[in-house]
Enzyme design. Sequence first.
Site, PDB file in Angstrom:
ATOM      1  N   LYS B  79       0.376   2.482   4.072  1.00  0.00           N
ATOM      2  CA  LYS B  79       0.167   3.912   4.219  1.00  0.00           C
ATOM      3  C   LYS B  79       0.314   4.677   3.151  1.00  0.00           C
ATOM      4  O   LYS B  79       0.882   4.531   2.268  1.00  0.00           O
ATOM      5  CB  LYS B  79       1.412   4.123   5.256  1.00  0.00           C
ATOM      6  CG  LYS B  79       1.493   5.581   6.004  1.00  0.00           C
ATOM      7  CD  LYS B  79       2.970   5.731   6.581  1.00  0.00           C
ATOM      8  CE  LYS B  79       2.887   7.042   7.358  1.00  0.00           C
ATOM      9  NZ  LYS B  79       4.002   7.318   8.250  1.00  0.00           N
ATOM     10  N   SER B 154       3.058   8.812  13.128  1.00  0.00           N
ATOM     11  CA  SER B 154       2.048   9.265  11.900  1.00  0.00           C
ATOM     12  C   SER B 154       1.230   8.228  11.285  1.00  0.00           C
ATOM     13  O   SER B 154       0.532   8.196  10.583  1.00  0.00           O
ATOM     14  CB  SER B 154       3.119   9.975  10.946  1.00  0.00           C
ATOM     15  OG  SER B 154       4.112   9.004  10.451  1.00  0.00           O
ATOM     16  N   SER B 178       6.988   6.588  14.195  1.00  0.00           N
ATOM     17  CA  SER B 178       5.817   6.379  13.566  1.00  0.00           C
ATOM     18  C   SER B 178       5.256   5.166  13.195  1.00  0.00           C
ATOM     19  O   SER B 178       4.156   5.172  12.714  1.00  0.00           O
ATOM     20  CB  SER B 178       6.038   7.341  12.284  1.00  0.00           C
ATOM     21  OG  SER B 178       5.918   8.831  12.563  1.00  0.00           O
TER      22      SER B 178
END
Lengths: 95, 486
Positions: B79, B154, B178
């Site tokens: 990420k 997210s 997330s």
Amino acid sequence: MKFSREDVIHIAALAKIAMTEDEITNFSVQLSNVMENFEILNKVDTTNILPTSQPNALSNVMREDEIESSLDIADVFANASNREGDFFRIHSVLE
Amino acid sequence: MMIERIPTIHEAHQLLVSKQLSSVELTEAVLARIQAVEPRVKAFVSVTEETALQQAILADKRIAKGEARPLTGIPAVMKDLLCTKGIRTTCSSKMLDNYVPPFDATVIEKLYAEGMVLVGKANMDEFGMGSSTENSAFFPTHNPWNIEYVPGGSSGGSAAAVAAGEGLYALGSDTGGSIRQPAGFCSVIGLKPTYGRVSRYGLIAFASSLDQIGPLTQDVEDAAIVLSAIAGHDSRDSTSVKLRVPDYTQSIGKDIKGMRIGVPKEYFVEGMQPEVKQAIVSALTVLEGLGAHIDFDISLPNTACALAVYYIISPSEASANLARFDGVRYGFSYTDTDSMWEALEKTRQFGFGPEVKRRIMLGTYTLSAGYYDAYYLKAQKVRTLIRNEFEEAFNKYDVLVTPTCPTVPFKIGERVDDLLSMYLTDVCTLPISIAGVPAISVPAGFAGGLPIGLQVIAKPFAEETILRVAHAYEQATDWHKQKPLL
């Protein structure tokens, strides 16, 4: 809780974010809507309940104060927008 | 060797150590897959092709010497809020568009030591603030199961990349759901460890008392492998705990006979999609068939407060964490002025997107003079009550089982103007983050071709228990074997 235009302007100044007129109007409506959902907490009895600041109950974590190498000067400044010698250059603070 | 489909980590490891496949071949296959599907999925902010191939060559040398670890030579996706030395790390924000960190996050250091091949940095909601990856300042990511739909967020880029075979596994971060919610939306495994289990050093902070890094993988065994590699105490994160890191793969393959499973009624919320409820009920029947005792007679009444607690605590902490973005030391800098204050205020006006500004405003307000006790302190006290409820529940149950999300993925653009319905996407994951306990999302079926996730929750540091239950369920079903047609 209503978030007035004045509230938005005051909070934006504290948060150091410049705002357009449209943003002020939008945030006033949106933040008021979100804050309506906070009212549920007023119904919860929290007498004698201690706050949780983080969930794993550690406090005062200590370590030896040892000398370690730090970043190279070149690395420190690699992402800076305005460098002068070994300093970050900004506009004057006192006018 | 021709690669028909992107293998799991444990399958690839066997192929690598038995010399049927080299890491370079595997990496080339993943990079070819990225090239083929990325125009439709858009999971990556950066693809690190050259780095990956160099790392694959080194991994092959290590394997040849007989020194392979379970993750040696395995292509992975990180990420884009995990700092990678020398590799652009943006948080999907204009603020950090050109930021190249001078150091690695602890999890990145640990994975490099294992022999990771890094294929790229995954798209996300800006600074982790969002549930659909539509808040990326660059572009939305598309759900590999139907590219008109969101992948969740997210960590939407991380989940979509794993689902689409653009990497064998990914790391994401979870503040209120997330990792788990996008895992549920993309039909992959997503594990949020206990707060303190994995070091947050080098994770660009959103809400420090909630953030936790964890794996997104193709199956539960892979999640156990990755967690074993990244968990552990780190002196650079004083909230990481000094507990022994078990070999989580030992939890894999154990039966769940006699296990006590609680199903809290508050998680079957109003507005829940009937197909999701049906899938969870079917999953509970599977777990019962495996010998677990299912109990529906459990209530966690403060669940209803979780949304309010989360939307006070996380913006408050974010407003403090994001104060560091001043355009001086790194990041976007507005220069067309002679005033220091104007430079600072315009740097933040143009550097941050709308959702980030909304949350900074909210957090600045709830921490400001006269309101701290009414909001932040009150929310922290209710947080204690939510934690206590979980603690009590785990005196009676080994795990709790809930849906990961009350609905299947929604269409891109459908909820961007409806903040509250977007925030409600996370109602089943928020309480777990607030309590700091571990949870996993496992694929549990489909409705209209869109994935449904099952969430398994346990007490703090009982990741072994959730892996055991999740693996038993996974092996009794074939949801995880179904792959999107792209």
